[in-house]
Write an enzyme that holds these catalytic residues in place. Structure first.
Site, PDB file in Angstrom:
ATOM      1  N   ASN A  47       0.836  -1.197   0.000  1.00 34.71           N
ATOM      2  CA  ASN A  47       0.000   0.000   0.000  1.00 34.71           C
ATOM      3  C   ASN A  47       0.874   1.251   0.000  1.00 34.71           C
ATOM      4  O   ASN A  47       1.965   1.289   0.585  1.00 34.71           O
ATOM      5  CB  ASN A  47      -1.023  -0.010   1.148  1.00 34.71           C
ATOM      6  CG  ASN A  47      -0.432  -0.200   2.529  1.00 34.71           C
ATOM      7  OD1 ASN A  47       0.622  -0.781   2.691  1.00 34.71           O
ATOM      8  ND2 ASN A  47      -1.124   0.294   3.541  1.00 34.71           N
ATOM      9  N   GLU A  49       0.203   5.228   0.647  1.00 35.02           N
ATOM     10  CA  GLU A  49      -0.761   6.247   1.068  1.00 35.02           C
ATOM     11  C   GLU A  49      -0.359   7.632   0.575  1.00 35.02           C
ATOM     12  O   GLU A  49       0.714   7.814  -0.024  1.00 35.02           O
ATOM     13  CB  GLU A  49      -0.898   6.190   2.599  1.00 35.02           C
ATOM     14  CG  GLU A  49      -1.451   4.844   3.045  1.00 35.02           C
ATOM     15  CD  GLU A  49      -1.693   4.730   4.540  1.00 35.02           C
ATOM     16  OE1 GLU A  49      -1.230   5.592   5.309  1.00 35.02           O
ATOM     17  OE2 GLU A  49      -2.369   3.751   4.930  1.00 35.02           O
ATOM     18  N   ASN A  50      -1.237   8.595   0.811  1.00 33.45           N
ATOM     19  CA  ASN A  50      -1.026   9.946   0.305  1.00 33.45           C
ATOM     20  C   ASN A  50      -1.601  10.944   1.295  1.00 33.45           C
ATOM     21  O   ASN A  50      -2.619  10.646   1.945  1.00 33.45           O
ATOM     22  CB  ASN A  50      -1.737  10.080  -1.057  1.00 33.45           C
ATOM     23  CG  ASN A  50      -1.297  11.318  -1.802  1.00 33.45           C
ATOM     24  OD1 ASN A  50      -1.726  12.421  -1.512  1.00 33.45           O
ATOM     25  ND2 ASN A  50      -0.437  11.128  -2.772  1.00 33.45           N
ATOM     26  N   ALA A  51      -0.986  12.121   1.397  1.00 35.86           N
ATOM     27  CA  ALA A  51      -1.476  13.170   2.295  1.00 35.86           C
ATOM     28  C   ALA A  51      -2.905  13.561   1.929  1.00 35.86           C
ATOM     29  O   ALA A  51      -3.690  13.955   2.795  1.00 35.86           O
ATOM     30  CB  ALA A  51      -0.555  14.377   2.237  1.00 35.86           C
ATOM     31  N   TYR A  53      -5.786  11.852   1.484  1.00 31.40           N
ATOM     32  CA  TYR A  53      -6.078  10.459   1.857  1.00 31.40           C
ATOM     33  C   TYR A  53      -6.719   9.582   0.780  1.00 31.40           C
ATOM     34  O   TYR A  53      -6.310   8.435   0.598  1.00 31.40           O
ATOM     35  CB  TYR A  53      -6.952  10.423   3.121  1.00 31.40           C
ATOM     36  CG  TYR A  53      -6.297  10.929   4.380  1.00 31.40           C
ATOM     37  CD1 TYR A  53      -4.945  11.283   4.416  1.00 31.40           C
ATOM     38  CD2 TYR A  53      -7.027  11.075   5.548  1.00 31.40           C
ATOM     39  CE1 TYR A  53      -4.351  11.760   5.580  1.00 31.40           C
ATOM     40  CE2 TYR A  53      -6.442  11.546   6.718  1.00 31.40           C
ATOM     41  CZ  TYR A  53      -5.099  11.889   6.730  1.00 31.40           C
ATOM     42  OH  TYR A  53      -4.518  12.345   7.873  1.00 31.40           O
ATOM     43  N   CYS A  58      -4.097   0.637  -2.476  1.00 29.53           N
ATOM     44  CA  CYS A  58      -3.987  -0.621  -1.736  1.00 29.53           C
ATOM     45  C   CYS A  58      -2.880  -1.506  -2.317  1.00 29.53           C
ATOM     46  O   CYS A  58      -2.518  -1.392  -3.498  1.00 29.53           O
ATOM     47  CB  CYS A  58      -5.303  -1.392  -1.805  1.00 29.53           C
ATOM     48  SG  CYS A  58      -6.596  -0.724  -0.751  1.00 29.53           S
ATOM     49  N   GLU A  60      -3.054  -4.616  -3.078  1.00 29.47           N
ATOM     50  CA  GLU A  60      -3.557  -5.469  -4.166  1.00 29.47           C
ATOM     51  C   GLU A  60      -3.498  -4.730  -5.501  1.00 29.47           C
ATOM     52  O   GLU A  60      -3.181  -5.322  -6.541  1.00 29.47           O
ATOM     53  CB  GLU A  60      -5.002  -5.895  -3.879  1.00 29.47           C
ATOM     54  CG  GLU A  60      -5.161  -6.785  -2.659  1.00 29.47           C
ATOM     55  CD  GLU A  60      -5.401  -6.000  -1.367  1.00 29.47           C
ATOM     56  OE1 GLU A  60      -4.890  -4.868  -1.235  1.00 29.47           O
ATOM     57  OE2 GLU A  60      -6.079  -6.538  -0.481  1.00 29.47           O
ATOM     58  N   CYS A  91     -10.282  -5.035   0.639  1.00 25.41           N
ATOM     59  CA  CYS A  91     -11.430  -4.112   0.696  1.00 25.41           C
ATOM     60  C   CYS A  91     -12.363  -4.406  -0.476  1.00 25.41           C
ATOM     61  O   CYS A  91     -12.016  -5.145  -1.411  1.00 25.41           O
ATOM     62  CB  CYS A  91     -10.951  -2.659   0.649  1.00 25.41           C
ATOM     63  SG  CYS A  91     -10.384  -2.112  -0.970  1.00 25.41           S
ATOM     64  N   CYS A  94     -10.933  -3.688  -3.923  1.00 20.69           N
ATOM     65  CA  CYS A  94      -9.900  -4.640  -4.354  1.00 20.69           C
ATOM     66  C   CYS A  94     -10.488  -5.996  -4.698  1.00 20.69           C
ATOM     67  O   CYS A  94      -9.961  -6.699  -5.560  1.00 20.69           O
ATOM     68  CB  CYS A  94      -8.798  -4.758  -3.301  1.00 20.69           C
ATOM     69  SG  CYS A  94      -7.699  -3.319  -3.353  1.00 20.69           S
TER      70      CYS A  94
HETATM   71  N1  THU Z   1      -5.164  -1.784   2.720  1.00 15.94           N
HETATM   72  C1  THU Z   1      -4.615  -2.526   1.705  1.00 15.94           C
HETATM   73  O1  THU Z   1      -3.635  -2.117   1.088  1.00 15.94           O
HETATM   74  N2  THU Z   1      -5.176  -3.710   1.393  1.00 15.94           N
HETATM   75  C2  THU Z   1      -6.185  -4.307   2.111  1.00 15.94           C
HETATM   76  O2  THU Z   1      -6.568  -5.421   1.795  1.00 15.94           O
HETATM   77  C3  THU Z   1      -6.798  -3.598   3.245  1.00 15.94           C
HETATM   78  C4  THU Z   1      -6.344  -2.199   3.450  1.00 15.94           C
HETATM   79  C5  THU Z   1      -4.524  -0.520   3.072  1.00 15.94           C
HETATM   80  C6  THU Z   1      -5.213   0.736   2.673  1.00 15.94           C
HETATM   81  C7  THU Z   1      -4.636   1.729   3.673  1.00 15.94           C
HETATM   82  O3  THU Z   1      -3.391   2.201   3.184  1.00 15.94           O
HETATM   83  C8  THU Z   1      -4.381   0.901   4.902  1.00 15.94           C
HETATM   84  O4  THU Z   1      -4.380  -0.456   4.485  1.00 15.94           O
HETATM   85  C9  THU Z   1      -5.438   1.088   5.992  1.00 15.94           C
HETATM   86  O5  THU Z   1      -6.705   0.913   5.487  1.00 15.94           O
END
Ligand code: THU
Length: 141
Positions: A47, A49-51, A53, A58, A60, A91, A94
């Protein structure tokens, strides 16, 4: 070790290695994912992330992008690794991303730091799903 167990171990190692490079300064929840293709190759992602949000990606999605970049189009198995007590299941978004390149029976393994905790089929996680073949069936209005 049986061939299946070896394959699962290789998927787990790839996902953990990807997870180690996750960029998750906001949630502090790192995730890694690894895809096995029918050709026997493994592609992984973490994963990011970014400022801003909602722009975070993810693990996946990263693994699928790496697979597509390599010219591969099918997921034979996928493993998702996350820490914490709960199962790090994909999620909703995904699940649909995986659906694009997988079958109803495709295994989705969920791992924690110690190894695989549970395995599901895609159909168990995304029943009655919509996929590419739906676009080609029925008469267009
Ligand atoms: N996240 C994933 O990368 N994959 C998942 O299957 C569940 C959640 C990430 C998204 C976010 O960066 C962090 O987990 C918290 O939700």
């Amino acid at each position: 070790m049986s061939r299946n167990a070896e394959t699962l171990q290789a998927l787990f190692a790839a996902a953990r290695s990807a997870q180690a490079n996750a960029y998750a300064p906001y949630s502090r929840f790192t995730v890694g994912a690894a895809i096995l293709t029918p050709e026997g190759e493994i592609y992984s992602g973490c994963n990011v992330e970014n400022a801003a949000y909602p722009q975070g990606a993810c693990a996946e999605a990263g693994a699928i992008a790496a697979m597509a970049r390599a010219g591969r189009r099918r997921i034979a198995e996928i493993l998702v690794s996350g820490d914490g007590d709960g199962l790090c299941t994909p999620c909703g978004g995904c699940r649909q991303r995986i659906r694009e390149f997988a079958d109803a029976a495709t295994p989705i393994h969920i791992a924690g730091p110690g190894g695989v905790r549970a395995s599901f089929t895609l159909d168990e996680l995304l029943p009655h799903s919509f996929g590419p073949e739906h676009l080609n069936s029925g008469d267009a209005p």
